[in-house]
Each structure stands twice: as structure tokens, then as C-alpha cells.
Scaffold this motif. Structure first.
Motif, PDB file in Angstrom:
ATOM      1  N   GLU A 100       0.814  -1.220   0.000  1.00 26.63           N
ATOM      2  CA  GLU A 100       0.000   0.000   0.000  1.00 26.63           C
ATOM      3  C   GLU A 100       0.848   1.271   0.000  1.00 26.63           C
ATOM      4  O   GLU A 100       0.321   2.383   0.061  1.00 26.63           O
ATOM      5  N   ASN A 350     -12.105   1.707  -5.419  1.00 26.39           N
ATOM      6  CA  ASN A 350     -13.047   0.966  -4.584  1.00 26.39           C
ATOM      7  C   ASN A 350     -13.802  -0.115  -5.352  1.00 26.39           C
ATOM      8  O   ASN A 350     -14.797  -0.636  -4.870  1.00 26.39           O
ATOM      9  N   GLY A 359     -15.290  -5.510  -1.756  1.00 25.78           N
ATOM     10  CA  GLY A 359     -15.807  -5.906  -0.442  1.00 25.78           C
ATOM     11  C   GLY A 359     -16.515  -7.251  -0.456  1.00 25.78           C
ATOM     12  O   GLY A 359     -16.963  -7.715   0.584  1.00 25.78           O
ATOM     13  N   ARG A 364     -13.893 -11.462  -4.943  1.00 29.24           N
ATOM     14  CA  ARG A 364     -12.425 -11.452  -4.854  1.00 29.24           C
ATOM     15  C   ARG A 364     -11.863 -12.814  -5.257  1.00 29.24           C
ATOM     16  O   ARG A 364     -10.902 -12.915  -6.017  1.00 29.24           O
ATOM     17  N   SER A 378      -7.790  -6.646  -0.688  1.00 27.98           N
ATOM     18  CA  SER A 378      -8.943  -7.032   0.128  1.00 27.98           C
ATOM     19  C   SER A 378      -9.720  -5.831   0.636  1.00 27.98           C
ATOM     20  O   SER A 378     -10.751  -5.975   1.259  1.00 27.98           O
ATOM     21  N   ARG A 379      -9.221  -4.648   0.385  1.00 31.78           N
ATOM     22  CA  ARG A 379      -9.986  -3.469   0.829  1.00 31.78           C
ATOM     23  C   ARG A 379      -9.746  -2.326  -0.152  1.00 31.78           C
ATOM     24  O   ARG A 379      -8.726  -2.317  -0.862  1.00 31.78           O
ATOM     25  N   PRO A 380     -10.681  -1.373  -0.191  1.00 32.87           N
ATOM     26  CA  PRO A 380     -10.538  -0.268  -1.145  1.00 32.87           C
ATOM     27  C   PRO A 380      -9.226   0.477  -0.958  1.00 32.87           C
ATOM     28  O   PRO A 380      -8.701   0.577   0.150  1.00 32.87           O
TER      29      PRO A 380
END
Ligand code: SF4
Length: 900
Positions: A100, A350, A359, A364, A378-380
Motif C-alpha cells: 500500500e 473501490n 468488499g 475477490r 482485500s480493501r478499497p
């Protein structure tokens, strides 16, 4: 002449316009050094029509200013070195700080295939979702509104519906300038039949010229207005009870909020600052007409309440069941050529690919299995504004910017600039060498441009079209998809990125859209998954959905009343109204609104190179109401500083009379390449919509003040002029010259010597003509070489200088006559010449005075008559709204005075 068999037939390439979301089909023919452009009569979006920008595409294809080779720093390097530098840089940052800590910032200019692989690399292989797009700035609220209401980001209307509608409501959309071919289709439909047009916009824009009703609402009051409409429809029994019961939920909740906040027409009218009669007339029109299309655009989306605005519009269509049938529905029109394609592949931080959700664990797993990728985010990730904030804070340490110029287009753009200044690794892929953004890049990768690229785009009506190459790739430029794949391979992800061509990417994308779908998602183009390379090359424009199921037929979304929430029902979303985040106060009493001008596109890197597109709005401006101008102490044509808490610009003052009190308008296009101080993004507040993350470009508290200078001036010159040393400058490209508008604080004692040096007019063989009036502060000069004008300069204490249009015309002459020379010094034609004023019709370079003269001389009454008299408006038609204004001005007893 019949040249017979000696003439090689010139191939025509059918491709798609790279500008707005209308997505017009274009035919390009390369003839020698020229490219002829016309509209594709077989394309469903435009049926041969093009606007002024599309028509001038052939002028934008030169290699001047192109980035042609990879660079690390300022040094030209080979592709291997550049790609390794990017791959190694990203891998090192990921190894040290996690996935990230890196990000991609991409663009609605990318083709779907480019977008697909960029998204795949970030979300499936790097394993983070830090990829966002400049489309966030333009339509994220529409996406969020669609998802809330329909369960999926689906546009339920096509352009054809505009021609089937009885009522078209245009909300926050200057369609005439921003989607001109769509506007033309609406105008033509209106001329053919009984369709009514309502425009809801605080400004009186060119779009209003065809409006039966214009509601100049107070900025930011759209939710009150549409809640009021919802309550009105309910109060008057205009409810499709059966549809609401069978296909929607939450109607009562939405109605309760609408009744509580906007249940009384007079109160809503007062709040929106329009007449109660006007508002009631709109509500009655909407109630009376079954076939109604509500078109909305950036005026709705670019707001801190953008998603609620979208849902307040959709609510009215759901309550009346006016969706999923011909001639009706809410219609989001996108700003960019491939904003929709980006949405389809999951280009927003997102979303996942193929309209699947980050989400959703099943989605996924589906995507990861299909890609066979090591991971999936796994997340925005970070949306555009947060992404650059994270760069500023050092949380994101490497960013790759593709095909966009965020230091011009982002809100609070000076902070974005500071973010890039401190970023460890900035990579850009671009076709332009020097942009406001690229100067901060550690690595610059030369991307192929329009005319060289091969792939697909999706327009606002879900129509997928091919962009086909008709020019060779110059220098060492490469397509974006290739660049992304090569970096991915060097990061160790060879298996996922071994594509031979955009065709192999497209069919993978099409296949993924059908995986685990079976009707669960509207975005399904699996019927295209088996296209051969030849079929892909020959692909005609097609609309999705296009599922590959025996029972499925291509159809209008929602025509069966089935939506894409788990229960198959649409949601009426309660929309409690709220004001903008930042409100005007004593220090900043005005509201800054930003947007496009008719003939320019984004940061002008392409449209700024077409001379015929610069005459309509040659410099940046602030438009404001005459009383606000008076209160601010600024006057038409002078310079003003527009300031907000976030930044400032210096632009020309316009007091056109089309602005409401309290609001100012500044165009978005000018940047450091075209103006010393014109980046409006620096002024825009960074507030975003809490649901969509879209910034509030239409509502920033601002003030306007005079910008004092000692002199104003302009230079027209065949050669570029160095602009350093001027207090303020702006440049535009003319047909045979560069045009510079200038201003300065220091009056030179000897203008003559100073200007001769500045424009390199020291050659004794050349004629240097000059006129000096020291008392009046006037200086005019011209350099004439071999009887041809090379440079002319005009300086004075006020901006009412010599006629630019007339002087521009002299550059087309091979030889100046005596009268021309005399005119050069007095600043206007002596006789026999015509000063035509500013350009109105870009296609045929017809200026305002010529049109006014034709109207007066021949007592013309219609746009068609004007066209027959002077050709204005007869090609693309983008200028027809302005011709209508001139006709109205000059009509006996007309509301306005002739302005030239
Ligand atoms: Fe291009 Fe104009 Fe068509 Fe938009 S309306 S796609 S800018 S030709």
C-alpha cells in the motif's frame, strides 16, 4: 481532375474521438503529411456529426512537444533501463514498506485494454487497491448513485432515448459546450417535434439557448429541488404504484425525507432562489410527461453532496416507473472518452474488475482464480484526493501517473505539487514531454498517442467502440498496455502479463465479465470473448450487456424491472439535503464554479495545438455578474486576481451578464504551459463527497480583486517568445503565429530598444516600424522581413489595444501593402479592411462582427439563414447557440446591445 490509376487509394480508418464521453465515430484519412478527419456516418453516437474539437483533430497530430524517448531524470535512456528503473523502484518500496506504499493514478484517456492491465497489476499482483483515476474527478458520484439505487453501476439510457423523449431535463450540464454532438441531437429532436427542454443551472449557459425553461437555481440546491419534485409527484398522484411495489424498496423512507425537507413548492423555490411559478412549471412538466430523460453531468457530480444529488434525481424516475423503457430514465453523461471503460475494468480504487466488488469475498475469489494471481486486494484503496494526500504525508512513496496531468486537474493542486516534489519515485507515462506534472517525474515513459493507439473505449451510453491506429508510433513510443505489461514482467509477474496485442487483453476482459455471472451482473460482454484478432479489428460499435448465454438477448437494462441488488429491487435512497462543506464568508464572499470552454479540452496538451480552437477563448478568464464586478472593483477586460483559501490565479475579467449574483466562473484548462498564473485547480477546495470521494469543483468560496499592472500588451510572432520577465502572460497558437497576451508592472524607459531585443529584431535588413506616444503610454511596433510581417507588438496602459483579429489576418499575407503598414502603426485597418472581432465559428473562422454584419445587412432571423449568408455554424454547429444569442441581440427591440 481524374488522376487515374497513378493515384494510390487512400485508406480510411474508422476510429473514435479522444475527447468527451459522447464517443463520436471518426474517419481518418492520411494523405501525405495531412490527416483528413470527418465524422463516421455509420457510428450510432454521432451519425457523421462532429463538434469543433473533433473536426480539428487533424491539426493536433504533430510531433511538436511529444515525449518520444524514455528518460530517467533529464537523461534519455533505452527502454530496458527505464523499465528496470520503474520495476526495481516499485519492488524496493513494496519490499520495505508494503504494497500500500505504492499507487497508480490513471486516466479516462486510457483505452480499456490499458486500464485492464494496470488494474490487474495493482489489485491482483501487487495486492493493493491504490489505483485511482482522474475519472474520480468527473463521475464518481454517478457511479456511487447508480450502485446505491440499482445495485450496480449501470447507465439505463442511450442517446436514442433523447430522440424518443417528450421532455429532456438537463441538470448541471452545459451540454452545448461539453457534449456538443449530444446537444446537436437534442436540438434537432426539438426542431423536429414537440420535445420540451428544461435546463437547471445557476449560469445562463449556451445550452439555455434551446431551453423552454431555465431554472437558474442557487448553487448546490439540487437535492432540495429534486426532493421537492419527488414530494410534488407523490402529492399529485404521479406514482407508478405497481412498479414501486414490485421493483423498488424504501420509497416511503425517501418520500418522508422529501416531504420533510421540500414538501412545499414555495419554500423550495425560495431556497433555490427561483420563482415559485417557474419551479411549479417544471414540476408540472415532469408530472405531465411520461417520456422524460434527466441528463446530468459535472454540475451534479462535482459536489460534496454529489451522490445524494444523483439519487434524488433517480428517485423521481423510480417513483414514476420511468426507467427501463424507451425515451426515459436518468442519464449520467461522462466527461472523458473512456470513463466508462475504466469503470468496467475496475479502474476506481473501490471497485474490482468487471463490475465486481472489492468488499465481496466471492468476487475477490472469482477474480483471483481467473487471474491466477498471487493475491487480490482485500480493501478499497485511496481515491484521487486521498492518494495525493498520502503521497504528501509520505505513506505512498512511489506513484505512477498515466496519461493525466493531476497538478492541473486536482483540487488544491498546489498541495498535490508539493506532494510530488517530496515523493521518492514519480513515474509518468505520457505522450507529452513537458507538462506541469511531468517536470516532477524521475522516470518519463513515452506513450503512444491518439492516432497511434489500438484498443477500445466505452462511451456514456454503454457503446463499446474501437480506437484504431492510422499513424505509425513515432520515436520509441509504446502503447500504455505494453508499458504496464513490461514493468509487470520485470517485477516477476510474467505469467499474468504475456499479451501479444490489445486483442488478447480484450478477450480476457470479455471472458472475465461472464465468469460467475449468469445474470448477476449487468456488465457482461462475454459474447465478445471468442472474437478472433480479425473480428476484433473489424468490431462495429456494440452496446453492453452482451452476455454469452443461449437464453440471454442483448437488451435495455432494467426493461424487466430487475435490478442488481440481491433482492432484484431498486432502492429509493432518502436524501436529506445539506449545503456545501465550505460556505462564502466576509473574506471570501463569492462562489467559484469551474468548468470547460467550448473549444478546449482538459489541460490543452492536445486541443491547444490546433490554431482554429484558440480563437474562441484565447486566454483564461473569470466571468462574474456586473454588480459583483462593481463591488470587487474590477472592470471588463482588465486583469483580476481570483483567490481562495487554497490558492490564486490571475485572469481576464468578463462581465458577460450570464452569471448569477454571488457566483464566478473560471475555466479549467489553463496551466503553466499556457499561462503564468492560470491553474484553477490550485483554487479548488479539497472537500469530497463522503460516498463517492468526488471533489467539490463547483463550490469554493472565493474573492476577486483588481490585479494592478502598469501596462497591458500583446505580441503576435511567427517564432515563440520567451515569457520570463513579464508579470503576467498567456499564450495561444494562431494559424501562422504565436499569440501572447502580456502585462507588466515596470514601464521601460526605452520600449523600442527593449522590444527589439525581446523579439530579436536587430537585423538591419529588416524593417522595424514603430509608433511611440510617451504621454499616452502607447507603443506599437512591427517587424517586417521581405515584405512579410514577422512580429507585431502593441503596448498601452489599458487592455483596449490594437485589433488582434485584424493583425492576425496580416500573417496570412505574403506581402504587406502600404495601407497594411499604416494600419500596423495606428492599430486598426486604415480602410478596405475589416476588423472582425473574436472568432465565433471555429470551423470556418467566422468572427462575431462578420456575423453581426450579415444579420443586420440581410435582416436575417434564423441560424440557417446566417449559415447560408456567411457559413458560420454550418459544419459542426458548436457555435449555433452563440449565433442564436447574436440574432436575439440584434432583433429589433432585442434584449441586448451589439457588443463589438
Ligand atoms: Fe469528440 Fe465533440 Fe464528439 Fe465529444 S462531441 S466525442 S469532443 S466530436
Amino acid at each position: 481532375m481524374n488522376a487515374g490509376p497513378l493515384v494510390k487509394p487512400v485508406a480510411t480508418t474508422r476510429t473514435t474521438c479522444p475527447y468527451c464521453g459522447v464517443g463520436c465515430g471518426v474517419r481518418a484519412r492520411v494523405t501525405g503529411a495531412h490527416v483528413e478527419i470527418d465524422g463516421d456516418v455509420d457510428h450510432p453516437a454521432n451519425a457523421g456529426r462532429l463538434c469543433s474539437k473533433g473536426t480539428a483533430l487533424g491539426e493536433t497530430l504533430g510531433l511538436g512537444g511529444r515525449l518520444l524517448y524514455p528518460h530517467v531524470g533529464r537523461e534519455r535512456v533505452g527502454w530496458d533501463t527505464a523499465l528496470a528503473r520503474v520495476a526495481d523502484g516499485f519492488q524496493r518500496v513494496i519490499a520495505e514498506h508494503g504494497p500500500e506504499s505504492v499507487a497508480f493514478y490513471v486516466s479516462g484517456q486510457l483505452l480499456t485494454e490499458d486500464y485492464y492491465v494496470a488494474n490487474k497489476l495493482m489489485k491482483g499482483y501487487i495486492g493493493a487497491a491504490n489505483i485511482d483515476t482522474n475519472s474520480r474527478l468527473c463521475m464518481a458520484s454517478a457511479v456511487a448513485g447508480h450502485k446505491r439505487a440499482f445495485g450496480e453501476d449501470v447507465v439505463p439510457v442511450s442517446y436514442r432515448d433523447l430522440e424518443l423523449a417528450d421532455l429532456i431535463v438537463l441538470v448541471g450540464s452545459n451540454t452545448a459546450w461539453c457534449h456538443p454532438v449530444l446537444f446537436k441531437r437534442i436540438s434537432e429532436a426539438r426542431e423536429r417535434g414537440d420535445v420540451k427542454v428544461v435546463v437547471i443551472d445557476p449560469r445562463r449557459t449556451a445550452t439555455c439557448e434551446i431551453a423552454d425553461l431555465h431554472l437558474p437555481v442557487r448553487a448546490g440546491t439540487d437535492v432540495w429541488l429534486f426532493n421537492g419534485l419527488l414530494a410534488f409527484l407523490h402529492q399529485h398522484g404521479v406514482v407508478h404504484t405497481q412498479f414501486v411495489a414490485a421493483h423498488t424498496v424504501d420509497a416511503n423512507r425517501a418520500l418522508a425525507v422529501a416531504d420533510n425537507t421540500a414538501g412545499e413548492v414555495n419554500a423550495v423555490a425560495k431556497l433555490c432562489r427561483i420563482g415559485a411559478g417557474q419551479l411549479r412549471a417544471f414540476y408540472q412538466l415532469f408530472a405531465r410527461h411520461e417520456r422524460v430523460v434527466t441528463v446530468f453531468s459535472q454540475g451534479v457530480n462535482q459536489s460534496s453532496a454529489g451522490t445524494d444529488k444523483v439519487n434524488s434525481i433517480i428517485n423521481c424516475h423510480l417513483l414514476t416507473g420511468r426507467i427501463g423503457r424507451p425515451g426515459m430514465g436518468p442519464f449520467s453523461v461522462t466527461g472523458q472518452p473512456n470513463a466508462m471503460g475504466g469503470r468496467e475494468v475496475g479502474g476506481l480504487a473501490n471497485t474490482l474488475a468487471a463490475h465486481m466488488e472489492l468488499g465481496d469475498a466471492t468476487h475477490r475469489a472469482t477474480v483471483q482464480a481467473f487471474w491466477n494471481s498471487p493475491s487480490v486486494a482485500s480493501r478499497p484503496g485511496l481515491n484521487a484526493v486521498d492518494l495525493f494526500e498520502a503521497v504528501h504525508a509520505g505513506r505512498v512513496k512511489a506513484v505512477w501517473i498515466m496519461a493525466t496531468n493531476p497538478l492541473v486537474s486536482l483540487p488544491n493542486a498546489d498541495r498535490a505539487r508539493a506532494a510530488l516534489e517530496r515523493c521518492e519515485l514519480v513515474v509518468v507515462s505520457d505522450c507529452v514531454a513537458e507538462t506541469d506534472t511531468n517536470v516532477f517525474a524521475h522516470v518519463r515513459l513515452p506513450a503512444a498517442a491518439w492516432g497511434e493507439k489500438d484498443g477500445t473505449v466505452t462511451n456514456s451510453e454503454r457503446c463499446i467502440s474501437r480506437q484504431r491506429p492510422f499513424l505509425p508510433q513515432p520515436g520509441e513510443t509504446r502503447p500504455d498496455w505494453w508499458i504496464v505489461c513490461e514493468v509487470a514482467k520485470r517485477m516477476g509477474f510474467t505469467e499474468g502479463f504475456e499479451y501479444a496485442s490489445p486483442h488478447s487483453i480484450f478477450v480476457e476482459h470479455a471472458r472475465l465479465s461472464g465468469v460467475g455471472n449468469a445474470g448477476a451482473r449487468a456488465f457482461d460482454i462475454s459474447a465478445l470473448a471468442d472474437l478472433t484478432r480479425a473480428e476484433y479489428d473489424a468490431l462495429e460499435p456494440v452496446y453492453w450487456p452482451l452476455p454469452n448465454r443461449p437464453s440471454a438477448t442483448s437488451r435495455r437494462p432494467f426493461d424487466d424491472g430487475r435490478f442488481f441488488h440481491a433482492d432484484g429491487k431498486a432502492r429509493l435512497v432518502p436524501t436529506p439535503p445539506r449545503g456545501a462543506v465550505h460556505q462564502p464568508d466576509q473574506e471570501y464572499p463569492l462562489i467559484l464554479n469551474t468548468g470547460r470552454v467550448r473549444d478546449q479540452w482538459h489541460s490543452m496538451t492536445r486541443s491547444g495545438s490546433a490554431p482554429r480552437l484558440t480563437g474562441h477563448a484565447p486566454e483564461p478568464y473569470v466571468d462574474l455578474h456586473p454588480q459583483d464586478a462593481l463591488l470587487c472593483g474590477v472592470r471588463e477586460n482588465e486583469l483580476a486576481r481570483v483567490s481562495t483559501k487554497w490558492g490564486s490565479v490571475v485572469v481576464r475579467v468578463r462581465v458577460g451578464g450570464d452569471m448569477p449574483r454571488g457566483m464566478i466562473f473560471v475555466p479549467i484548462h489553463w496551466n503553466d504551459s499556457f499561462c503564468s498564473d492560470g491553474r484553477v485547480g490550485a483554487l479548488v477546495n479539497p472537500a469530497v463527497d463522503p460516498v463517492s470521494g468526488q471533489p467539490e469543483f463547483k463550490h469554493t468560496p472565493a474573492r476577486v480583486a483588481p490585479f494592478s499592472v502598469a501596462w497591458h500588451g500583446f505580441v503576435l510572432s511567427r517564432k515563440p517568445l520567451a515569457t520570463h520577465g513579464f508579470t503576467w502572460w498567456t499564450r495561444a497558437l494562431g494559424a501562422q503565429f504565436h499569440r501572447y497576451e502580456l502585462a507588466g508592472r515596470r514601464v521601460r524607459g526605452d520600449w523600442s530598444a527593449w522590444w527589439r531585443r525581446a523579439v530579436s529584431a536587430l537585423d538591419e535588413e529588416a524593417d522595424w516600424l514603430e509608433y511611440v506616444d510617451r504621454n499616452a503610454g502607447l507603443f506599437r511596433a512591427a517587424l517586417v522581413v521581405n515584405e512579410r510581417i514577422e512580429v507585431c507588438v502593441s503596448i498601452g496602459p489599458r487592455p483596449n489595444l490594437a485589433s488582434r483579429t485584424w493583425l492576425s489576418g496580416l500573417f496570412a499575407k505574403q506581402r504587406l501593402c502600404e495601407l497594411d503598414r499604416a494600419g500596423l502603426l495606428i492599430g486598426h485597418p486604415v480602410d478596405g479592411g475589416t476588423d472582425n472581432g473574436p472568432i465565433v465559428c471555429s470551423c470556418f473562422s467566422v468572427a462575431r462582427t462578420a456575423i453581426c454584419d450579415a444579420i443586420e445587412r440581410n435582416a436575417l432571423a434564423t441560424v440557417d439563414e446566417v449559415g447560408r449568408a456567411c457559413k458560420a455554424g454550418t459544419n459542426c454547429g458548436s457555435c449555433q447557440p452563440e449565433i442564436r444569442v447574436l440574432l436575439a441581440e440584434l432583433r429589433p427591440g432585442g434584449a441586448r446591445q451589439r457588443r463589438d
